[in-house]
Design an enzyme around this catalytic site. Structure first.
Site, PDB file in Angstrom:
ATOM      1  N   LYS A  90       0.861  -1.179   0.000  1.00 23.43           N
ATOM      2  CA  LYS A  90       0.000   0.000   0.000  1.00 23.43           C
ATOM      3  C   LYS A  90       0.896   1.227   0.000  1.00 23.43           C
ATOM      4  O   LYS A  90       2.041   1.166   0.476  1.00 23.43           O
ATOM      5  CB  LYS A  90      -0.865   0.003   1.273  1.00 23.43           C
ATOM      6  CG  LYS A  90      -2.143   0.774   1.147  1.00 23.43           C
ATOM      7  CD  LYS A  90      -3.261  -0.056   0.540  1.00 23.43           C
ATOM      8  CE  LYS A  90      -4.516   0.736   0.363  1.00 23.43           C
ATOM      9  NZ  LYS A  90      -5.599  -0.056  -0.194  1.00 23.43           N
ATOM     10  N   ALA A 275     -18.809  -3.844   1.552  1.00 19.51           N
ATOM     11  CA  ALA A 275     -18.118  -2.828   2.361  1.00 19.51           C
ATOM     12  C   ALA A 275     -16.824  -3.387   2.946  1.00 19.51           C
ATOM     13  O   ALA A 275     -16.788  -4.540   3.394  1.00 19.51           O
ATOM     14  CB  ALA A 275     -19.032  -2.333   3.464  1.00 19.51           C
TER      15      ALA A 275
HETATM   16  P1  NAD Z   1     -19.793   4.596  -2.971  1.00 18.54           P
HETATM   17  O1  NAD Z   1     -19.172   5.734  -2.249  1.00 18.54           O
HETATM   18  O2  NAD Z   1     -20.070   4.724  -4.430  1.00 18.54           O
HETATM   19  O3  NAD Z   1     -21.175   4.195  -2.259  1.00 18.54           O
HETATM   20  C1  NAD Z   1     -21.402   4.209  -0.882  1.00 18.54           C
HETATM   21  C2  NAD Z   1     -22.865   4.528  -0.668  1.00 18.54           C
HETATM   22  O4  NAD Z   1     -23.149   4.394   0.726  1.00 18.54           O
HETATM   23  C3  NAD Z   1     -23.230   5.972  -1.072  1.00 18.54           C
HETATM   24  O5  NAD Z   1     -24.378   5.959  -1.896  1.00 18.54           O
HETATM   25  C4  NAD Z   1     -23.476   6.652   0.264  1.00 18.54           C
HETATM   26  O6  NAD Z   1     -24.436   7.678   0.175  1.00 18.54           O
HETATM   27  C5  NAD Z   1     -23.968   5.490   1.108  1.00 18.54           C
HETATM   28  N1  NAD Z   1     -23.843   5.699   2.552  1.00 18.54           N
HETATM   29  C6  NAD Z   1     -22.854   6.329   3.227  1.00 18.54           C
HETATM   30  N2  NAD Z   1     -23.121   6.334   4.543  1.00 18.54           N
HETATM   31  C7  NAD Z   1     -24.304   5.705   4.702  1.00 18.54           C
HETATM   32  C8  NAD Z   1     -25.109   5.406   5.824  1.00 18.54           C
HETATM   33  N3  NAD Z   1     -24.777   5.780   7.069  1.00 18.54           N
HETATM   34  N4  NAD Z   1     -26.260   4.728   5.624  1.00 18.54           N
HETATM   35  C9  NAD Z   1     -26.632   4.370   4.385  1.00 18.54           C
HETATM   36  N5  NAD Z   1     -25.904   4.634   3.273  1.00 18.54           N
HETATM   37  C10 NAD Z   1     -24.763   5.293   3.439  1.00 18.54           C
HETATM   38  O7  NAD Z   1     -18.849   3.357  -2.675  1.00 18.54           O
HETATM   39  P2  NAD Z   1     -18.775   1.981  -3.470  1.00 18.54           P
HETATM   40  O8  NAD Z   1     -17.703   2.044  -4.465  1.00 18.54           O
HETATM   41  O9  NAD Z   1     -20.144   1.553  -3.871  1.00 18.54           O
HETATM   42  O10 NAD Z   1     -18.245   1.019  -2.321  1.00 18.54           O
HETATM   43  C11 NAD Z   1     -19.096   0.560  -1.283  1.00 18.54           C
HETATM   44  C12 NAD Z   1     -18.271  -0.216  -0.258  1.00 18.54           C
HETATM   45  O11 NAD Z   1     -17.623  -1.314  -0.905  1.00 18.54           O
HETATM   46  C13 NAD Z   1     -17.132   0.610   0.376  1.00 18.54           C
HETATM   47  O12 NAD Z   1     -16.938   0.158   1.698  1.00 18.54           O
HETATM   48  C14 NAD Z   1     -15.923   0.252  -0.468  1.00 18.54           C
HETATM   49  O13 NAD Z   1     -14.724   0.414   0.263  1.00 18.54           O
HETATM   50  C15 NAD Z   1     -16.208  -1.211  -0.751  1.00 18.54           C
HETATM   51  N6  NAD Z   1     -15.521  -1.702  -1.950  1.00 18.54           N
HETATM   52  C16 NAD Z   1     -15.762  -1.110  -3.160  1.00 18.54           C
HETATM   53  C17 NAD Z   1     -15.104  -1.594  -4.296  1.00 18.54           C
HETATM   54  C18 NAD Z   1     -15.348  -0.992  -5.654  1.00 18.54           C
HETATM   55  O14 NAD Z   1     -14.919  -1.587  -6.643  1.00 18.54           O
HETATM   56  N7  NAD Z   1     -16.017   0.143  -5.771  1.00 18.54           N
HETATM   57  C19 NAD Z   1     -14.211  -2.664  -4.185  1.00 18.54           C
HETATM   58  C20 NAD Z   1     -13.999  -3.255  -2.932  1.00 18.54           C
HETATM   59  C21 NAD Z   1     -14.672  -2.754  -1.814  1.00 18.54           C
END
Ligand code: NAD
Length: 379
Positions: A90, A275
């Site tokens: 990282k 998540a």
């Molecule tokens: P994102 O930021 O696009 O979506 C997160 C969503 O959660 C948003 O719509 C936000 O409004 C909502 N949110 C935030 N706080 C909230 C709460 N208290 N209650 C309800 N909703 C809430 O992120 P993402 O890319 O969709 O990723 C989602 C999760 O998956 C993250 O933890 C991320 O680290 C993990 N992740 C994502 C990827 C990827 O490829 N995007 C890969 C591995 C892990």
């Protein structure tokens, strides 16, 4: 002079104690651009180390070092679990992403990455964007997760969401003896890049959804989708999602949401979501286990994005990414079965699987150096 030497020697001892589990830690300093960064390579037994670089206004050096050491170790496990031939690493850049960025800073960072000569591949993470790494990629080929136009694989949330769907199918197969997802109720927290794609697919399959998001646009979008296909979706407030009477809880927002308070409320049979770091601590895996709630380890479920990023280094092939992401189904099923067989938590079963893969490879490869693999092809 003498005193100064003693001090530096004490500090060195301290640092070596701190990084004792890591192969290499590189401090990067470029006063002309203001770049201060740390790259931590945890383990390259499986291959060159892979991990994103985050930018964050850390309060002090210790905080930045602790973060990069913890995150790089996690990447070793993620790579081992995803069955890709990469080690864990990282990078962290110390600074405020809103005010301290410049193209020159990322080009300087790219030069430091290049100096590792292929031992470390990196791309975006919290606080950094694809555009930042387009700058870095002008200085080094060891960059991934950049836009398709620049030779990258594009939006990684597509395979991540697909991995969640495969994990849900494996969970349904294990719990109900049938991998069909239709007709069941799912509680989804977060309708962002990953959560929305999962919700859409479940709706199309004929599932019942109970969802929450703090972003009203996301709520409106899923309601419009449900209306268009006569799907079934109910909306709840943020905190209500934990107590929903559903088959499976799908966390797709923030970490730390599986804790003493929320586990007490859960009425589902399983937790399967994208998540990162869902468990507040490893003890909460035990708490879920004791409550009879099946927990699909997050770092296995959400590996689709990592699989895509790793695949870019072989030329970014969407069909190959999908094929590799499909393997998450079997991984999750194996972990459930092993957990049952050995009476251990699913997290322990997943960690053991990763350790086993590392052990099998150790000895063949102490640490990766590019020279050892002349056949390695870079894009
Ligand atoms: P994102 O930021 O696009 O979506 C997160 C969503 O959660 C948003 O719509 C936000 O409004 C909502 N949110 C935030 N706080 C909230 C709460 N208290 N209650 C309800 N909703 C809430 O992120 P993402 O890319 O969709 O990723 C989602 C999760 O998956 C993250 O933890 C991320 O680290 C993990 N992740 C994502 C990827 C990827 O490829 N995007 C890969 C591995 C892990």
């Amino acid at each position: 002079m003498k005193q100064q030497l003693d001090q530096s020697s004490e500090m060195t001892m301290d640092i070596f104690g701190k990084i004792s589990g890591h192969e290499q830690v590189v401090f990067c300093n470029d006063p002309s651009t203001g770049l201060q960064a740390i790259i931590a390579i945890h383990n390259t037994t499986l291959g060159p180390a892979l991990g994103g670089t985050r930018m964050y206004p850390y309060a002090n050096l210790d905080e930045a070092l602790d973060d990069v050491l913890r995150l790089s170790e996690g990447m070793t496990y993620k790579c081992a679990a995803a069955d890709i031939d990469f080690g864990g690493a990282k990078g962290v850049i110390i600074g405020d992403p809103k005010t301290d960025k410049s193209p020159a800073l990322f080009r300087a960072y790219g030069q430091f990455v290049d100096s590792l000569n292929g031992r470390f591949f990196t791309g975006t993470d919290m606080g950094t964007t694809m555009e930042d790494f387009v700058q870095a990629s002008k200085e080094t080929p060891f960059i991934n997760g950049i836009p398709v136009e620049f030779g990258g694989g594009g939006d990684s949330s597509v395979p991540t969401a697909q991995g969640v769907i495969y994990s849900l199918k494996a969970t349904a197969e294990y719990l109900y003896g049938d991998e069909t997802l239709s007709g069941k109720t799912y509680a989804i927290q977060g309708l962002g890049k990953v959560g929305f794609k999962v919700a859409e697919q479940l709706l199309e399959m004929g599932a019942h959804l109970v969802v929450t998001d703090i972003n009203q646009d996301a709520i409106a979008a899923i309601q419009a989708k449900a209306l268009a296909i006569q799907g079934n979706v109910a909306i709840v407030e943020s905190e209500e999602i934990y107590g929903v009477d559903a088959d499976i809880f799908i966390p797709c927002a923030m970490g730390g949401i599986l804790n003493d308070e929320t586990i007490e409320k859960l009425k589902v049979r399983a937790v399967v979501g994208s998540a990162n770091n869902q468990l507040k601590s490893d003890l909460h895996a035990k708490l879920l286990h004791e409550k009879g709630i099946l927990y699909a380890p997050d770092y296995i479920v959400n590996a689709g994005g990592l699989i895509q990023v790793a695949d870019e280094l072989y030329g970014a092939n969407k069909a190959r990414v999908l094929m590799k992401t499909k393997a998450i189904y079997q991984s999750i099923l194996d972990i459930y079965k092993q957990s049952e067989l050995d009476a251990i938590t699913t997290l322990e079963a997943a960690n053991r699987k990763c350790q086993q893969r590392l052990e099998e490879q150790r000895g063949r490869n102490n640490f990766y150096s590019r020279q050892k693999s002349p056949k390695w092809t870079f894009k």
